[in-house]
Write a protein that holds these residues in place. Sequence first.
Motif, mmCIF file in Angstrom:
data_model
loop_
_atom_site.group_PDB
_atom_site.id
_atom_site.type_symbol
_atom_site.label_atom_id
_atom_site.label_comp_id
_atom_site.label_asym_id
_atom_site.label_seq_id
_atom_site.Cartn_x
_atom_site.Cartn_y
_atom_site.Cartn_z
ATOM 1 N N ARG A 97 0.971 -1.735 0.128
ATOM 2 C CA ARG A 97 0.345 -0.155 0.172
ATOM 3 C C ARG A 97 1.346 1.485 0.124
ATOM 4 O O ARG A 97 1.829 1.368 0.532
ATOM 5 N N ALA A 98 0.768 2.498 -0.930
ATOM 6 C CA ALA A 98 1.380 3.393 -0.628
ATOM 7 C C ALA A 98 0.123 4.430 -0.352
ATOM 8 O O ALA A 98 -0.932 4.769 -1.311
ATOM 9 N N THR A 99 0.791 5.312 0.058
ATOM 10 C CA THR A 99 -0.090 6.987 1.041
ATOM 11 C C THR A 99 0.777 7.903 0.314
ATOM 12 O O THR A 99 1.458 8.449 1.403
ATOM 13 N N PRO A 100 0.800 8.553 -0.652
ATOM 14 C CA PRO A 100 1.392 9.486 -0.475
ATOM 15 C C PRO A 100 1.306 10.638 -0.261
ATOM 16 O O PRO A 100 -0.235 10.700 -0.023
ATOM 17 N N ARG A 101 1.203 11.801 0.450
ATOM 18 C CA ARG A 101 0.943 12.816 0.766
ATOM 19 C C ARG A 101 0.683 13.568 -0.429
ATOM 20 O O ARG A 101 1.410 13.370 -1.787
ATOM 21 N N PRO A 102 0.017 14.855 -0.467
ATOM 22 C CA PRO A 102 -0.646 15.579 -1.988
ATOM 23 C C PRO A 102 0.781 16.674 -1.837
ATOM 24 O O PRO A 102 1.281 16.691 -0.944
ATOM 25 N N GLY A 103 0.421 16.547 -2.820
ATOM 26 C CA GLY A 103 1.725 17.797 -3.624
ATOM 27 C C GLY A 103 1.464 19.003 -3.204
ATOM 28 O O GLY A 103 0.506 19.544 -2.952
ATOM 29 N N THR A 104 2.245 20.211 -3.257
ATOM 30 C CA THR A 104 2.044 21.589 -3.672
ATOM 31 C C THR A 104 0.996 22.509 -3.986
ATOM 32 O O THR A 104 0.772 21.533 -5.236
ATOM 33 N N ALA A 105 0.104 22.589 -3.269
ATOM 34 C CA ALA A 105 -1.210 23.408 -3.823
ATOM 35 C C ALA A 105 -0.785 25.021 -3.872
ATOM 36 O O ALA A 105 -0.860 25.369 -2.320
ATOM 37 N N ASP A 106 -2.334 25.353 -4.719
ATOM 38 C CA ASP A 106 -2.630 27.045 -4.203
ATOM 39 C C ASP A 106 -3.698 26.917 -2.749
ATOM 40 O O ASP A 106 -4.163 26.300 -2.260
ATOM 41 N N ALA A 107 -4.085 28.342 -2.512
ATOM 42 C CA ALA A 107 -4.499 28.478 -1.461
ATOM 43 C C ALA A 107 -6.608 27.762 -1.811
ATOM 44 O O ALA A 107 -7.168 27.854 -0.983
ATOM 45 N N PHE A 108 -6.224 27.394 -3.501
ATOM 46 C CA PHE A 108 -7.456 26.626 -3.750
ATOM 47 C C PHE A 108 -7.597 25.343 -3.488
ATOM 48 O O PHE A 108 -8.542 24.886 -4.242
ATOM 49 N N GLY A 109 -6.564 25.013 -3.321
ATOM 50 C CA GLY A 109 -6.111 23.154 -3.320
ATOM 51 C C GLY A 109 -6.336 22.906 -4.909
ATOM 52 O O GLY A 109 -6.273 21.189 -4.574
ATOM 53 N N ASN A 110 -6.064 23.866 -5.680
ATOM 54 C CA ASN A 110 -5.108 23.077 -7.570
ATOM 55 C C ASN A 110 -3.765 23.035 -7.226
ATOM 56 O O ASN A 110 -3.467 23.491 -6.355
ATOM 57 N N PRO A 111 -3.181 22.031 -8.078
ATOM 58 C CA PRO A 111 -1.608 21.742 -7.872
ATOM 59 C C PRO A 111 -1.269 23.623 -8.774
ATOM 60 O O PRO A 111 -1.653 23.568 -9.227
ATOM 61 N N THR A 112 -0.190 23.684 -7.638
ATOM 62 C CA THR A 112 0.795 24.165 -8.602
ATOM 63 C C THR A 112 2.021 23.853 -9.752
ATOM 64 O O THR A 112 1.651 22.279 -9.655
ATOM 65 N N GLY A 113 2.564 24.229 -10.489
ATOM 66 C CA GLY A 113 3.779 23.643 -11.054
ATOM 67 C C GLY A 113 4.077 23.024 -10.379
ATOM 68 O O GLY A 113 4.871 22.074 -10.684
ATOM 69 N N ILE A 114 5.225 23.159 -9.181
ATOM 70 C CA ILE A 114 5.591 22.385 -8.188
ATOM 71 C C ILE A 114 5.276 20.985 -8.027
ATOM 72 O O ILE A 114 5.040 20.316 -7.943
ATOM 73 N N GLY A 115 3.576 21.244 -6.916
ATOM 74 C CA GLY A 115 2.559 20.224 -7.371
ATOM 75 C C GLY A 115 2.708 18.677 -8.456
ATOM 76 O O GLY A 115 2.592 18.192 -8.332
ATOM 77 N N ARG A 116 2.209 19.217 -9.624
ATOM 78 C CA ARG A 116 2.312 19.165 -10.697
ATOM 79 C C ARG A 116 3.803 17.901 -11.065
ATOM 80 O O ARG A 116 3.393 17.117 -11.153
ATOM 81 N N ARG A 117 4.836 18.633 -11.058
ATOM 82 C CA ARG A 117 5.946 17.987 -11.148
ATOM 83 C C ARG A 117 6.201 16.808 -10.008
ATOM 84 O O ARG A 117 6.733 15.522 -10.380
ATOM 85 N N GLN A 118 5.864 17.175 -8.769
ATOM 86 C CA GLN A 118 5.451 16.213 -7.519
ATOM 87 C C GLN A 118 4.957 14.878 -8.251
ATOM 88 O O GLN A 118 5.340 13.770 -8.220
ATOM 89 N N ALA A 119 3.537 15.163 -8.547
ATOM 90 C CA ALA A 119 2.834 13.943 -9.365
ATOM 91 C C ALA A 119 3.285 13.726 -10.027
ATOM 92 O O ALA A 119 2.697 12.322 -10.468
ATOM 93 N N GLY A 120 3.808 13.431 -11.331
ATOM 94 C CA GLY A 120 4.166 13.478 -12.184
ATOM 95 C C GLY A 120 5.815 12.205 -11.296
ATOM 96 O O GLY A 120 5.956 11.258 -11.967
#
Length: 72
Positions: free
Chosen positions: A23-46
């Motif tokens: 089981r993998a339980t990854p933490r959420p990536g970096t997001a803005d104040a509205f919960g949408n991923p930032t450029g860094i968050g998209r890179r983390q997800a990739g």
Amino acid sequence: MGARGGPSTLRDHTTPPPGTPRRATPRPGTADAFGNPTGIGRRQAGLLGERLAGLPVDAVWHSPLPRTRMEP
């Protein structure tokens, strides 16, 4: 080690015997104040996707937050 004494990353694991479920339980990536991923968050997800790409998947669960439903 993580805050509760467990592994802090996916790298800190031992190899279980063959056939043992994982089981993998990854933490959420970096997001803005509205919960949408930032450029860094998209890179983390990739990077997470690349890390998990070769593993067998039987099921995936996620929260209803926008950052968990983004498509590439």
